[in-house]
Motif scaffolding. Structure first.
Motif, short mmCIF file in Angstrom:
data_model
loop_
_atom_site.label_atom_id
_atom_site.label_comp_id
_atom_site.label_asym_id
_atom_site.label_seq_id
_atom_site.Cartn_x
_atom_site.Cartn_y
_atom_site.Cartn_z
N UNK A 44 0.83 -1.20 0.00
CA UNK A 44 0.00 0.00 0.00
C UNK A 44 0.87 1.25 0.00
N UNK A 45 1.94 1.22 0.77
CA UNK A 45 2.82 2.39 0.87
C UNK A 45 3.46 2.70 -0.48
N UNK A 46 3.86 1.66 -1.20
CA UNK A 46 4.58 1.84 -2.46
C UNK A 46 3.67 1.77 -3.68
N UNK A 47 2.39 1.90 -3.46
CA UNK A 47 1.42 1.79 -4.55
C UNK A 47 1.75 2.74 -5.69
N UNK A 56 -2.02 -4.88 -7.71
CA UNK A 56 -1.71 -5.08 -6.29
C UNK A 56 -1.43 -6.55 -5.99
N UNK A 57 -2.21 -7.47 -6.57
CA UNK A 57 -2.02 -8.89 -6.32
C UNK A 57 -0.63 -9.37 -6.75
N UNK A 58 -0.14 -8.84 -7.87
CA UNK A 58 1.20 -9.21 -8.34
C UNK A 58 2.26 -8.79 -7.34
N UNK A 93 12.24 -6.27 -2.86
CA UNK A 93 11.62 -7.13 -3.86
C UNK A 93 10.69 -6.33 -4.78
N UNK A 94 9.95 -5.39 -4.19
CA UNK A 94 9.05 -4.56 -5.00
C UNK A 94 9.86 -3.70 -5.96
N UNK A 216 9.23 7.09 4.66
CA UNK A 216 10.25 6.08 4.94
C UNK A 216 10.30 5.65 6.41
N UNK A 217 10.07 6.56 7.33
CA UNK A 217 10.17 6.21 8.76
C UNK A 217 8.83 5.75 9.33
N UNK A 218 7.78 6.49 9.00
CA UNK A 218 6.45 6.12 9.51
C UNK A 218 5.75 5.13 8.59
N UNK A 219 6.30 4.95 7.37
CA UNK A 219 5.77 4.01 6.38
C UNK A 219 4.31 4.29 6.02
N UNK A 220 3.99 5.57 5.88
CA UNK A 220 2.65 5.95 5.43
C UNK A 220 2.62 5.95 3.90
N UNK A 221 1.45 5.68 3.34
CA UNK A 221 1.34 5.76 1.89
C UNK A 221 0.96 7.19 1.49
N UNK A 222 0.91 7.44 0.18
CA UNK A 222 0.67 8.79 -0.32
C UNK A 222 -0.66 9.37 0.16
N UNK A 223 -1.69 8.54 0.16
CA UNK A 223 -3.01 8.99 0.59
C UNK A 223 -2.98 9.42 2.05
N UNK A 224 -2.30 8.64 2.89
CA UNK A 224 -2.21 8.95 4.32
C UNK A 224 -1.40 10.23 4.56
N UNK A 225 -0.30 10.38 3.81
CA UNK A 225 0.52 11.59 3.95
C UNK A 225 -0.26 12.82 3.51
#
Length: 257
Positions: A44-47, A56-58, A93-94, A216-225
């Protein structure tokens, strides 16, 4: 007593130690289920990194494979928490998956280079890092058009930064898997690298520093940020891309020394 029932009563750490000793498939399966949240969180973070070329499944499948590999290679004697170790491997891996895709059209690479050149020339002229408005003006672009182009280059900048980090460590890949990680010269090199990156981050503007920290530290995704900073998600992508571009340029200078 049923073995599966017995596993359910143990903590993650206890089950991890048991797997380190016996390498039982059933224990590994239970651990993968318990730690699968790491994969989902990072996916989700790196979406924004992979959405242009993968579902997403991949990505989750790639992450699960990396998680299984982390269980096999984890060494508890290295004084590293498994969650931290697994997160690095899943994130790697991503990024590796993204590298293998046809993710960067020639136009995107060209745009990234043009932005780098304009920013570099302004840095020499002004004696400081230019603002986005100054770079846009240098390129003869309206600010919104510049931001759109900057957002389009976000994946290129992120993967380029990752590739440079890998190069700066001698292409060692996952340092935690290698005994050379204990070598004094490599530790010194890593210390210098982290010091340089810390200085480069401090040169970012406050909003860029905040986005980098939350990502990077809190590992939030773009939407959350975007919600935290009360701006649009595309704007967060633009801020992150600009910050990563500047960090990448700082790392390139470090490697040229």
């Amino acid at each position: 007593m049923n073995r599966e029932s017995d596993h359910s009563k143990k903590s993650n750490d206890e089950l991890l130690l048991e797997f380190m000793k016996n390498r039982e498939a059933a224990v590994k399966q239970e651990l993968v289920l318990r730690y699968s949240y790491i994969v989902k969180t990072i996916a989700m973070q790196m979406r924004g990194v992979y959405i242009s070329f993968a579902e997403m499944d991949d990505i989750v499948n790639e992450g699960i494979i990396a998680l299984m590999g982390a269980l096999e290679k984890f060494d508890p004697t290295r004084n590293v928490k498994f969650v931290s170790y697994a997160s690095l491997r899943v994130r790697g891996a991503v990024i590796d998956f993204a590298r293998k895709q046809d993710w960067a059209p020639r136009s995107v690479r060209k745009s990234a280079k043009e932005i780098d050149n304009a920013a570099g020339e302004l840095h020499i002229e002004l004696g400081r890092s230019p603002t986005e408005h100054e770079v846009a003006a240098k390129m003869g672009l309206e600010i919104e058009k510049y931001r759109k182009i900057l957002g389009d280059t976000s994946l290129y900048n992120l993967l380029s930064l990752d590739a440079l980090l890998d190069e700066s460590q001698g292409g060692a890949g996952d340092v935690a898997d290698s005994n050379t990680g204990d070598a004094p010269d490599q530790k010194l090199q890593q210390a210098e690298l982290y010091s340089m990156l810390k200085e480069a981050i401090l040169e970012l503007n406050p909003k860029e520093q905040m986005v980098i920290s939350l990502y990077y530290r809190k590992e939030l995704n773009m939407k959350e940020i975007a919600k935290v900073l009360e701006v649009s998600e595309p704007r967060i992508s633009q801020i992150q891309s600009n910050a990563i571009r500047r960090l990448r340029k700082a790392l390139e200078k470090y490697l040229e020394k």
